[in-house]
Design a protein around this motif. Structure first.
Motif, mmCIF file in Angstrom:
data_model
loop_
_atom_site.group_PDB
_atom_site.id
_atom_site.type_symbol
_atom_site.label_atom_id
_atom_site.label_comp_id
_atom_site.label_asym_id
_atom_site.label_seq_id
_atom_site.Cartn_x
_atom_site.Cartn_y
_atom_site.Cartn_z
ATOM 1 N N PRO A 277 66.883 20.365 77.309
ATOM 2 C CA PRO A 277 67.429 21.357 78.244
ATOM 3 C C PRO A 277 67.121 21.010 79.707
ATOM 4 O O PRO A 277 66.052 20.473 80.003
ATOM 5 C CB PRO A 277 66.709 22.652 77.871
ATOM 6 C CG PRO A 277 66.055 22.407 76.566
ATOM 7 C CD PRO A 277 65.854 20.928 76.437
ATOM 8 N N LEU A 278 68.077 21.326 80.558
ATOM 9 C CA LEU A 278 67.901 21.105 81.993
ATOM 10 C C LEU A 278 67.821 22.468 82.681
ATOM 11 O O LEU A 278 68.713 23.303 82.532
ATOM 12 C CB LEU A 278 69.093 20.314 82.540
ATOM 13 C CG LEU A 278 69.149 20.140 84.062
ATOM 14 C CD1 LEU A 278 67.961 19.345 84.569
ATOM 15 C CD2 LEU A 278 70.448 19.437 84.469
ATOM 16 N N HIS A 279 66.739 22.681 83.411
ATOM 17 C CA HIS A 279 66.586 23.929 84.155
ATOM 18 C C HIS A 279 66.839 23.666 85.631
ATOM 19 O O HIS A 279 66.368 22.664 86.161
ATOM 20 C CB HIS A 279 65.168 24.480 84.004
ATOM 21 C CG HIS A 279 64.819 24.838 82.593
ATOM 22 N ND1 HIS A 279 64.744 26.134 82.150
ATOM 23 C CD2 HIS A 279 64.544 24.061 81.520
ATOM 24 C CE1 HIS A 279 64.430 26.143 80.861
ATOM 25 N NE2 HIS A 279 64.309 24.890 80.454
ATOM 26 N N VAL A 280 67.561 24.553 86.271
ATOM 27 C CA VAL A 280 67.711 24.479 87.721
ATOM 28 C C VAL A 280 66.987 25.694 88.271
ATOM 29 O O VAL A 280 67.323 26.833 87.927
ATOM 30 C CB VAL A 280 69.201 24.504 88.127
ATOM 31 C CG1 VAL A 280 69.340 24.536 89.645
ATOM 32 C CG2 VAL A 280 69.926 23.295 87.550
ATOM 33 N N ARG A 281 65.946 25.460 89.057
ATOM 34 C CA ARG A 281 65.144 26.591 89.536
ATOM 35 C C ARG A 281 64.895 26.504 91.019
ATOM 36 O O ARG A 281 65.075 25.465 91.642
ATOM 37 C CB ARG A 281 63.834 26.660 88.743
ATOM 38 C CG ARG A 281 64.126 27.006 87.290
ATOM 39 C CD ARG A 281 62.896 27.081 86.473
ATOM 40 N NE ARG A 281 61.930 28.042 87.015
ATOM 41 C CZ ARG A 281 60.679 28.126 86.584
ATOM 42 N NH1 ARG A 281 60.253 27.322 85.642
ATOM 43 N NH2 ARG A 281 59.862 29.018 87.108
ATOM 44 N N CYS A 282 64.464 27.634 91.574
ATOM 45 C CA CYS A 282 64.352 27.758 93.025
ATOM 46 C C CYS A 282 62.904 27.561 93.452
ATOM 47 O O CYS A 282 62.036 28.348 93.070
ATOM 48 C CB CYS A 282 64.832 29.149 93.433
ATOM 49 S SG CYS A 282 64.821 29.401 95.201
ATOM 50 N N PHE A 283 62.648 26.532 94.270
ATOM 51 C CA PHE A 283 61.246 26.315 94.681
ATOM 52 C C PHE A 283 60.774 27.387 95.664
ATOM 53 O O PHE A 283 59.582 27.560 95.885
ATOM 54 C CB PHE A 283 61.036 24.904 95.244
ATOM 55 C CG PHE A 283 61.844 24.572 96.474
ATOM 56 C CD1 PHE A 283 61.498 25.074 97.709
ATOM 57 C CD2 PHE A 283 62.953 23.738 96.377
ATOM 58 C CE1 PHE A 283 62.236 24.769 98.838
ATOM 59 C CE2 PHE A 283 63.698 23.428 97.500
ATOM 60 C CZ PHE A 283 63.347 23.949 98.737
ATOM 61 N N LEU A 284 61.712 28.129 96.253
ATOM 62 C CA LEU A 284 61.326 29.185 97.187
ATOM 63 C C LEU A 284 60.909 30.445 96.446
ATOM 64 O O LEU A 284 60.253 31.316 97.009
ATOM 65 C CB LEU A 284 62.488 29.509 98.122
ATOM 66 C CG LEU A 284 62.919 28.354 99.026
ATOM 67 C CD1 LEU A 284 64.226 28.664 99.714
ATOM 68 C CD2 LEU A 284 61.819 28.040 100.037
ATOM 69 N N ASN A 285 61.335 30.519 95.186
ATOM 70 C CA ASN A 285 61.002 31.683 94.387
ATOM 71 C C ASN A 285 60.873 31.291 92.917
ATOM 72 O O ASN A 285 61.767 31.539 92.107
ATOM 73 C CB ASN A 285 62.080 32.761 94.577
ATOM 74 C CG ASN A 285 61.628 34.099 94.051
ATOM 75 O OD1 ASN A 285 60.601 34.191 93.350
ATOM 76 N ND2 ASN A 285 62.381 35.130 94.356
ATOM 77 N N PRO A 286 59.744 30.682 92.576
ATOM 78 C CA PRO A 286 59.591 30.138 91.220
ATOM 79 C C PRO A 286 59.552 31.210 90.133
ATOM 80 O O PRO A 286 59.600 30.873 88.952
ATOM 81 C CB PRO A 286 58.262 29.371 91.269
ATOM 82 C CG PRO A 286 57.728 29.490 92.638
ATOM 83 C CD PRO A 286 58.591 30.408 93.440
ATOM 84 N N GLU A 287 59.473 32.484 90.540
ATOM 85 C CA GLU A 287 59.507 33.565 89.546
ATOM 86 C C GLU A 287 60.889 33.695 88.912
ATOM 87 O O GLU A 287 61.020 34.143 87.781
ATOM 88 C CB GLU A 287 59.183 34.920 90.214
ATOM 89 C CG GLU A 287 57.863 34.962 90.976
ATOM 90 C CD GLU A 287 56.692 34.805 90.040
ATOM 91 O OE1 GLU A 287 56.662 35.543 89.056
ATOM 92 O OE2 GLU A 287 55.836 33.922 90.281
ATOM 93 N N LEU A 288 61.921 33.311 89.658
ATOM 94 C CA LEU A 288 63.287 33.497 89.159
ATOM 95 C C LEU A 288 63.583 32.561 87.989
ATOM 96 O O LEU A 288 63.074 31.448 87.948
ATOM 97 C CB LEU A 288 64.293 33.212 90.274
ATOM 98 C CG LEU A 288 64.275 34.160 91.473
ATOM 99 C CD1 LEU A 288 65.227 33.660 92.547
ATOM 100 C CD2 LEU A 288 64.645 35.565 91.031
ATOM 101 N N PRO A 289 64.414 33.027 87.049
ATOM 102 C CA PRO A 289 64.677 32.188 85.872
ATOM 103 C C PRO A 289 65.603 31.003 86.150
ATOM 104 O O PRO A 289 65.583 30.026 85.418
ATOM 105 C CB PRO A 289 65.338 33.165 84.887
ATOM 106 C CG PRO A 289 65.929 34.230 85.748
ATOM 107 C CD PRO A 289 65.038 34.346 86.954
#
Ligand code: ASP
Ligand code: MG
Length: 420
Positions: A277-289
């Protein structure tokens, strides 16, 4: 183990580097292979160095490179106090590599020099972050990826030698995980069997990360970006764009094909092949899924919109009113291959062919000239290509309102409209 890729924006300032370090720290106890891009806009800055050097403007080239050096040295000064000498020496070795070359005169092809110079962006950024992690007591191992990733010598778009690279990863990287939880290395670059540096194409480090994830059988790969998730459209063009929580590999490949600038198009295959699986996540808000991309089919996607501006429509018609048959079609496809140009949309008629391209003037001129040997050639510029996947009639109406439609193609999933 997991593979992380941090983009240039995640380390474009002292604060951002600290933020990225906090994210890494929060995975304490897990094994991570981390790929980091060049800082901020360093790759663009280095491209300017290459241009100046290749045009024989040596002083400009050195001056432009000086700016890149200073940016890195300044960042280092703010980040590292205890082991700064060691950290600075490592940066200086990379500076010297480039400066030696800048003092020469170009005798080889542009693309060769491009790769020798531009590759230093990721070498500098990764060694900086690695030193900072050490400074913070976060044990990690920095690797020069050019000792691992072997490519051919197709500079600027080098092709991976999977066999050699896999072997190297197994012998040189895997055992390191017994001593280190964190391995830091570069994406986007590699080397030939003659030790020349190569690059894999702009934005190539997503792809590099996927190569490592594949070979190391990673549990997953995460691309840390400055956006909350993959969206159904570019929010700069479409303020009502929404986040998408889940996508299939297939959907992402399609989106990339139609020109969505989500993820480097080559990234998906190595992951799909091993179902990682590839996750795309936000480094400014690592809480977001963020977004998860996997082999699970996803239903009820919103319309996915891709807008490509600066399109050229080339109409090729037979010179004597004869049908366009296999032979001229075959010749045309050979021209595409030799000029390295790919139509974004094609339609065949009885005596004419329509092809829409990105407006890369030099290539378009070459193609028009070559095609004029067998066809009458007509060109229209400044068109926009709209692609909507999972379209609705309403969406098509809104997005084409007030435009003249020059060409349209539709399948049950996708509509493409070329507009004036
Ligand atoms: N630094 C390179 C670029 O900006 C590669 C990457 O970030 O993926 O294109
Ligand atoms: Mg980048």
């Amino acid at each position: 183990m997991k593979v992380f890729k941090f983009g240039g924006a995640s380390i474009n300032s002292v604060d951002r580097i600290k933020n990225t370090t906090r994210i890494i720290e929060s995975y304490k106890g897990e094994r991570l292979l981390i790929i980091i891009s060049a800082m901020g806009k360093t790759t663009n800055a280095l491209e300017k160095v290459v241009d100046a050097f290749y045009e024989g403007r040596k002083e400009d080239a050195l001056q432009l490179f000086e700016q890149v050096k200073q940016a890195h040295l300044t960042t280092l000064k703010y980040l590292i106090t205890v082991n700064w000498q060691q950290a600075e020496n490592q940066l200086k070795d990379f500076f010297t590599e480039v400066e030696w070359l800048l003092h020469d005169k170009p005798v080889r092809e542009y693309d060769y020099y491009y790769d020798q110079i531009v590759c230093c962006g990721e070498l500098l950024s990764t060694s900086l972050v690695s030193s900072y992690l050490n400074e913070m007591g976060i044990k990690n191992k920095w690797l020069d990826v050019r000792d691992i990733v072997r490519t051919d010598d197709n500079f600027r778009d080098a092709y991976i030698n999977w066999e050699f690279t896999s072997q190297k990863v197994k012998t040189d990287i895997e055992p390191l995980f017994t001593e280190f939880d964190i391995i830091i290395t570069q994406g986007f670059i590699g080397a030939t069997d003659e030790n020349e540096s190569t690059t894999l194409g702009r934005e190539g480090s997503d792809f590099s990360a996927a190569i490592f994830a594949n070979i190391l059988d990673a549990e997953n790969q995460t691309i840390w970006k400055d956006v909350e998730a993959v969206m159904n459209a570019d929010p700069k063009e479409f303020p009502d764009a929404v986040n998408i929580d889940a996508l299939s590999y297939r959907e992402v490949v399609e989106m990339a094909y139609y020109g969505a600038q989500v993820i480097h198009p080559k990234t998906i295959k190595p992951l799909e092949n091993k179902n990682i699986p590839l996750h795309v996540r936000c480094f400014l808000n690592p809480e977001l899924p963020g977004t998860v991309i996997s082999n699970k089919p996803v239903h009820n996607l919103p319309p996915v919109i891709v807008l490509k501006k600066n399109q050229v429509l080339m109409e090729l018609s037979s010179k004597d009113f004869s049908f366009v048959e296999e032979k001229p079609l075959g010749l045309l496809h050979e021209m595409f291959a030799s000029i390295k140009i790919r139509p974004n949309l094609s339609q065949n008629g009885a005596i004419s062919l329509l092809n829409c391209f990105d407006d890369k003037s030099e290539k378009i001129e070459k193609l028009a000239l070559a095609a004029a040997e067998i066809f009458n050639v007509q060109i229209e510029k400044n068109l926009t290509l709209l692609t909507i996947r999972h379209y609705t009639e309403e969406k098509i109406q809104t997005l084409t309102k007030g435009k003249t439609i020059v060409l349209e193609q539709k399948t049950p999933q996708t509509i493409q409209v070329l507009m004036r």
